[in-house]
Design an enzyme around this catalytic site. Sequence first.
Site, PDB file in Angstrom:
ATOM      1  N   ARG A  32      -6.583  13.446  -9.403  1.00  0.00           N
ATOM      2  CA  ARG A  32      -7.244  13.276  -9.657  1.00  0.00           C
ATOM      3  C   ARG A  32      -8.379  13.043  -8.465  1.00  0.00           C
ATOM      4  O   ARG A  32      -7.935  13.703  -7.819  1.00  0.00           O
ATOM      5  CB  ARG A  32      -8.133  11.254  -8.641  1.00  0.00           C
ATOM      6  CG  ARG A  32      -9.317  11.030  -9.747  1.00  0.00           C
ATOM      7  CD  ARG A  32      -9.109   9.975  -9.124  1.00  0.00           C
ATOM      8  NE  ARG A  32      -8.787   8.644  -8.463  1.00  0.00           N
ATOM      9  CZ  ARG A  32      -8.866   7.605  -8.736  1.00  0.00           C
ATOM     10  NH1 ARG A  32      -9.050   6.915  -9.647  1.00  0.00           N
ATOM     11  NH2 ARG A  32      -8.405   6.877  -7.629  1.00  0.00           N
ATOM     12  N   LYS A  90     -10.023   2.739 -14.579  1.00  0.00           N
ATOM     13  CA  LYS A  90     -10.871   1.157 -14.841  1.00  0.00           C
ATOM     14  C   LYS A  90     -12.494   1.739 -14.269  1.00  0.00           C
ATOM     15  O   LYS A  90     -13.629   1.438 -14.744  1.00  0.00           O
ATOM     16  CB  LYS A  90     -11.034   0.334 -13.274  1.00  0.00           C
ATOM     17  CG  LYS A  90      -9.536  -0.851 -14.179  1.00  0.00           C
ATOM     18  CD  LYS A  90      -9.657  -1.299 -12.467  1.00  0.00           C
ATOM     19  CE  LYS A  90      -9.205  -1.287 -11.049  1.00  0.00           C
ATOM     20  NZ  LYS A  90      -7.859  -0.546 -11.391  1.00  0.00           N
ATOM     21  N   ARG A  98      -9.505  12.493  -3.021  1.00  0.00           N
ATOM     22  CA  ARG A  98     -10.358  11.091  -2.064  1.00  0.00           C
ATOM     23  C   ARG A  98      -8.500  10.870  -1.057  1.00  0.00           C
ATOM     24  O   ARG A  98      -7.317  11.319  -2.060  1.00  0.00           O
ATOM     25  CB  ARG A  98      -9.655   9.593  -2.812  1.00  0.00           C
ATOM     26  CG  ARG A  98     -10.796   9.241  -3.417  1.00  0.00           C
ATOM     27  CD  ARG A  98     -10.940   7.802  -4.328  1.00  0.00           C
ATOM     28  NE  ARG A  98     -10.372   7.069  -3.771  1.00  0.00           N
ATOM     29  CZ  ARG A  98     -10.254   5.662  -5.050  1.00  0.00           C
ATOM     30  NH1 ARG A  98     -10.728   5.618  -5.157  1.00  0.00           N
ATOM     31  NH2 ARG A  98      -9.226   4.670  -4.503  1.00  0.00           N
ATOM     32  N   ARG A 114      -8.591  -8.792  -6.505  1.00  0.00           N
ATOM     33  CA  ARG A 114      -7.638  -7.635  -6.430  1.00  0.00           C
ATOM     34  C   ARG A 114      -6.597  -9.133  -5.991  1.00  0.00           C
ATOM     35  O   ARG A 114      -5.004  -8.499  -5.828  1.00  0.00           O
ATOM     36  CB  ARG A 114      -7.579  -6.789  -4.756  1.00  0.00           C
ATOM     37  CG  ARG A 114      -8.294  -5.598  -5.561  1.00  0.00           C
ATOM     38  CD  ARG A 114      -8.079  -4.209  -6.521  1.00  0.00           C
ATOM     39  NE  ARG A 114      -7.039  -3.610  -5.614  1.00  0.00           N
ATOM     40  CZ  ARG A 114      -8.912  -2.185  -5.820  1.00  0.00           C
ATOM     41  NH1 ARG A 114      -9.044  -2.883  -5.896  1.00  0.00           N
ATOM     42  NH2 ARG A 114      -8.250  -1.245  -5.355  1.00  0.00           N
ATOM     43  N   ARG A 124       0.154   1.824  -2.491  1.00  0.00           N
ATOM     44  CA  ARG A 124      -1.058   1.392  -3.508  1.00  0.00           C
ATOM     45  C   ARG A 124      -0.182   0.513  -4.991  1.00  0.00           C
ATOM     46  O   ARG A 124      -0.860  -0.723  -5.092  1.00  0.00           O
ATOM     47  CB  ARG A 124      -2.050   2.269  -4.168  1.00  0.00           C
ATOM     48  CG  ARG A 124      -3.326   2.695  -3.129  1.00  0.00           C
ATOM     49  CD  ARG A 124      -3.705   3.772  -3.325  1.00  0.00           C
ATOM     50  NE  ARG A 124      -4.954   3.447  -4.048  1.00  0.00           N
ATOM     51  CZ  ARG A 124      -5.738   4.658  -4.986  1.00  0.00           C
ATOM     52  NH1 ARG A 124      -5.389   6.018  -5.224  1.00  0.00           N
ATOM     53  NH2 ARG A 124      -6.400   4.027  -5.530  1.00  0.00           N
TER      54      ARG A 124
HETATM   55  P1  AMP Z   1     -10.122   1.265  -5.689  1.00  0.00           P
HETATM   56  O1  AMP Z   1     -11.742   2.826  -5.671  1.00  0.00           O
HETATM   57  O2  AMP Z   1     -10.951  -0.025  -6.573  1.00  0.00           O
HETATM   58  O3  AMP Z   1      -9.383   2.467  -5.921  1.00  0.00           O
HETATM   59  O4  AMP Z   1     -10.361   1.040  -3.725  1.00  0.00           O
HETATM   60  C1  AMP Z   1     -10.673   1.501  -2.869  1.00  0.00           C
HETATM   61  C2  AMP Z   1      -9.331   0.778  -1.728  1.00  0.00           C
HETATM   62  O5  AMP Z   1     -10.295  -0.127  -1.589  1.00  0.00           O
HETATM   63  C3  AMP Z   1      -8.386  -0.047  -2.162  1.00  0.00           C
HETATM   64  O6  AMP Z   1      -7.293   0.511  -1.842  1.00  0.00           O
HETATM   65  C4  AMP Z   1      -8.085  -1.099  -0.939  1.00  0.00           C
HETATM   66  O7  AMP Z   1      -8.340  -0.684   0.448  1.00  0.00           O
HETATM   67  C5  AMP Z   1     -10.137  -1.241  -0.598  1.00  0.00           C
HETATM   68  N1  AMP Z   1     -10.606  -1.996  -1.448  1.00  0.00           N
HETATM   69  C6  AMP Z   1     -10.959  -2.123  -3.075  1.00  0.00           C
HETATM   70  N2  AMP Z   1     -11.607  -3.370  -3.716  1.00  0.00           N
HETATM   71  C7  AMP Z   1     -10.763  -4.389  -3.170  1.00  0.00           C
HETATM   72  C8  AMP Z   1     -10.694  -5.531  -2.808  1.00  0.00           C
HETATM   73  N3  AMP Z   1     -11.100  -6.310  -3.677  1.00  0.00           N
HETATM   74  N4  AMP Z   1     -10.147  -6.612  -2.067  1.00  0.00           N
HETATM   75  C9  AMP Z   1      -9.899  -5.231  -1.226  1.00  0.00           C
HETATM   76  N5  AMP Z   1      -9.462  -3.976  -0.851  1.00  0.00           N
HETATM   77  C10 AMP Z   1     -10.675  -3.700  -1.698  1.00  0.00           C
END
Ligand code: AMP
Length: 225
Positions: free
Chosen positions: A135, A25, A168, A99, A179
Amino acid sequence: MDEGRVTAVGGPRIIVLLGPPGGGKGTQAKKLAAAFGMKHTSTGELLREEIRRETELGRRVKATIEAGDLVSDRCVGEIVEQQVRRLGENGIILDGYPRNVAQAEFLASITEDIPVEAINIEVEESQIVRRLAGRRFCSRCGNIYNIYFSPPQATGICDNCGTELLRRPDDKEEVIEERLKVYREETRPVIDYYRDFGNYHEVDGNWDADEVYRDICLVVGAFAA
Ligand code: AMP
């Protein structure tokens, strides 16, 4: 596909990129935003920025993010609402939001007059673990690598700016499973939410990033025409 600006998307709109963690994404959102003159809003990136800056919000969400769980709908909702208020000329690409179905409903409530289109990048789970575990990113310029599929020329060093690459905390093997569980249970139902509204599109994300990008551009070209 040309890396430059392709076309406008017919006024401000919101493109929601759905798909599993590690499904591409972020990579696709960056390219699309540059090509279509849209803003890229990654809720994960905005939250990580809060953590880096050690803000109160950052301190509140750090443990949750590092455990691979979702932060509260309220926290991310506030962030997204601020972004939606500043849509810009062509709108935004939402990467990582919604999400869960409650977030999708909240987004609908704050975007009544704004067209929203969801594009799901569908990727097999077997691929995802290697994508996440491999990654690495550059903390300086943001370039993303994968030690299995797209490694940097020198191990652990960014090709672009020579900075040491980082991993990360939530890309560690022990967090990836959590996740994926959260994705299966909370995020996958969002697909049906958009499917029911008829603004749902799907692309096969198992191919390399350039091919996936071409497919996404075809979808965007069709609804923006
Ligand atoms: P990402 O970079 O999109 O993989 O997001 C990393 C982490 O940020 C996720 O595993 C959640 O802990 C938090 N996060 C990101 N977007 C959301 C969302 N829309 N709702 C809740 N937690 C989020």
